[in-house]
Enzyme design. Structure first.
Site, short mmCIF file in Angstrom:
data_model
loop_
_atom_site.label_atom_id
_atom_site.label_comp_id
_atom_site.label_asym_id
_atom_site.label_seq_id
_atom_site.Cartn_x
_atom_site.Cartn_y
_atom_site.Cartn_z
N GLU A 1 -6.31 -7.50 -43.12
CA GLU A 1 -7.18 -7.15 -41.98
C GLU A 1 -7.25 -8.29 -40.96
O GLU A 1 -7.15 -8.07 -39.76
CB GLU A 1 -8.58 -6.83 -42.52
CG GLU A 1 -9.59 -6.55 -41.44
CD GLU A 1 -10.14 -5.14 -41.49
OE1 GLU A 1 -9.92 -4.44 -42.48
OE2 GLU A 1 -10.79 -4.76 -40.51
N TYR B 1 -18.18 -9.34 -32.91
CA TYR B 1 -18.17 -9.80 -34.30
C TYR B 1 -17.59 -11.22 -34.37
O TYR B 1 -18.19 -12.12 -34.96
CB TYR B 1 -17.32 -8.84 -35.14
CG TYR B 1 -17.31 -9.17 -36.60
CD1 TYR B 1 -18.25 -8.63 -37.46
CD2 TYR B 1 -16.36 -10.04 -37.15
CE1 TYR B 1 -18.25 -8.93 -38.81
CE2 TYR B 1 -16.35 -10.34 -38.49
CZ TYR B 1 -17.29 -9.79 -39.31
OH TYR B 1 -17.28 -10.11 -40.65
N ASP C 1 -16.43 -6.05 -47.47
CA ASP C 1 -15.99 -4.65 -47.46
C ASP C 1 -14.89 -4.42 -48.50
O ASP C 1 -14.89 -3.42 -49.22
CB ASP C 1 -15.44 -4.27 -46.08
CG ASP C 1 -16.49 -4.46 -45.00
OD1 ASP C 1 -17.66 -4.69 -45.34
OD2 ASP C 1 -16.13 -4.37 -43.82
C1 GLA Z 1 -17.95 -5.88 -41.15
C2 GLA Z 1 -17.08 -6.94 -41.84
C3 GLA Z 1 -17.78 -7.49 -43.09
C4 GLA Z 1 -19.21 -7.92 -42.78
C5 GLA Z 1 -19.96 -6.84 -42.00
C6 GLA Z 1 -21.31 -7.29 -41.52
O1 GLA Z 1 -18.07 -4.75 -41.97
O2 GLA Z 1 -15.84 -6.40 -42.21
O3 GLA Z 1 -17.02 -8.56 -43.62
O4 GLA Z 1 -19.23 -9.15 -42.11
O5 GLA Z 1 -19.24 -6.39 -40.87
O6 GLA Z 1 -22.16 -7.54 -42.58
#
Ligand code: GLA
Length: 357
Positions: free
Chosen positions: A150, A211, A162
């Site tokens: 990813e 993000y 995740d």
């Molecule tokens: C996404 C990212 C995770 C995590 C969440 C927020 O899903 O892939 O690694 O940081 O956001 O908690």
């Protein structure tokens, strides 16, 4: 939906499945070496494989009805192809030869809602390769390879939650994870409670760029505080001297970690729900990853009888909300919440439990 045989004219020799996840508490803590508490959702992704004896990889994504071909010299342009290509590259980097493959993907994990459709695809693909090539990779290694796929090929500098959740969590249990040590513990849901997941109808926007920005802010806050990661700070008041917005970003992470640690202690559904409410407010005000529609959905959920707590789930900027409800009440609460929310012109829908057909 067309079958593997209809597309490739033969039958698969390996198959695997991996679920999406919903995070109950511990948002934006994983890349700060912190704690998370996800659970698997019933929706999952299936990958079917067969070596094709040709000189090209062929991939069919059944839900998109899209067919692509590529070789390893160049990543395919289609977005779903990045994940497949990324997983193949991870295995190649282990110096394992991969034959050219026919790959069939089908999924009912909703895309772009913060329920880890990409992790489910990566984990399912790597599991299918593990079966096909008899690889001795454990579930943690699968998650780590999926995360690298990813980061390196889909361009999101994500944490490991995740992929760990998709690889290790199960439906009906929470998975406590310490993202530094990878210590994990399977825990029951709070007694007398069940989970409700609603789609706000707003596809996540800016999730990738914002993000990465949040992640950089956390790293800068940790640097200024003189710690390896924000997980190493326990007292949120220590963030007061930091400049804006770093102090609020760091305060969210520290409070959120403390919430997960409290939630791990077998607390009542009422107390757990309160932690979810607090988490939403912190994500909205300190971390600034909510949007008005998510706030509205959470506020309707919280006004319903039988809801212990509710919050946005996943990275934010759209996507889904999760609520903890009285056992047996989630379906009804979901329908009533959506009636009110959709009256205001939205197109929310129920994801967990499955809506009545
Ligand atoms: C996404 C990212 C995770 C995590 C969440 C927020 O899903 O892939 O690694 O940081 O956001 O908690």
């Amino acid at each position: 939906m067309k079958t593997f045989a209809a597309i490739f004219g033969t039958h698969p020799t390996a198959s695997a499945e991996a679920p999406g996840r919903v995070n109950l508490l511990g948002e934006h803590t994983d890349y700060n070496d912190g704690y998370v508490l996800p659970t698997a959702i019933p929706q999952s992704t299936h990958v079917l494989l067969r070596p094709n004896e040709g000189n090209i990889f062929r991939v069919y994504a059944a839900n998109l009805n899209q067919f692509i071909e590529f070789n390893m010299a160049a990543m395919p342009e289609e977005h779903f192809g990045h994940y497949i290509y990324g997983c193949l590259r991870q295995i190649e980097e282990l110096r394992i030869d991969i034959p050219k493959l026919d790959i069939y993907i089908s999924s009912n994990v909703p895309i772009g809602l913060g329920l880890s459709s990409s992790a489910a695809l990566e984990v399912a693909m790597l599991r299918a390769l593990r079966v096909l090539l008899s690889l001795s990779l454990d579930d943690v290694q699968i998650a780590q390879l999926a995360q690298r796929a990813e980061i390196d090929y889909a361009g999101v500098n994500c944490g490991l939650m995740d992929q760990m959740a998709s690889s290790l969590a199960s439906v009906g249990h929470m998975l406590f994870l310490d993202m530094r040590t990878l210590e994990r513990q399977k825990l029951p849901l709070p007694a007398g409670a069940e989970i409700l997941v609603l789609d706000s109808g707003i596809i996540r926007m800016l999730a990738g760029s914002k993000y990465n920005e949040r992640r950089a802010e956390c790293e800068e806050a940790a640097r200024l505080l003189g710690v390896p990661a924000l997980r190493d700070v326990l007292d949120p008041s220590l963030t007061d001297p930091l400049p804006e917005p770093l102090c609020r970003r760091a305060r969210h992470v520290i409070n959120e970690n403390n919430r997960v640690l409290r939630a791990r202690e077998n607390i009542s559904a009422e107390k757990f729900g309160q932690l979810m409410n607090d988490s939403h407010e912190s994500l909205r005000d300190d971390y600034e990853v909510s949007i008005p529609e998510l706030d509205e959905l959470v506020s309707i959920l919280r006004s319903q009888d039988g809801v212990y707590g509710a919050r946005l789930t996943g990275a934010g900027f759209g996507g889904a909300c999760v609520a903890l409800c009285e056992q047996g009440a989630a379906q009804h609460i979901g329908l009533e919440t959506l009636r009110l929310y959709n009256q205001a012109g939205h197109s929310g829908r129920m994801l967990v439990p499955r809506p009545p057909t």
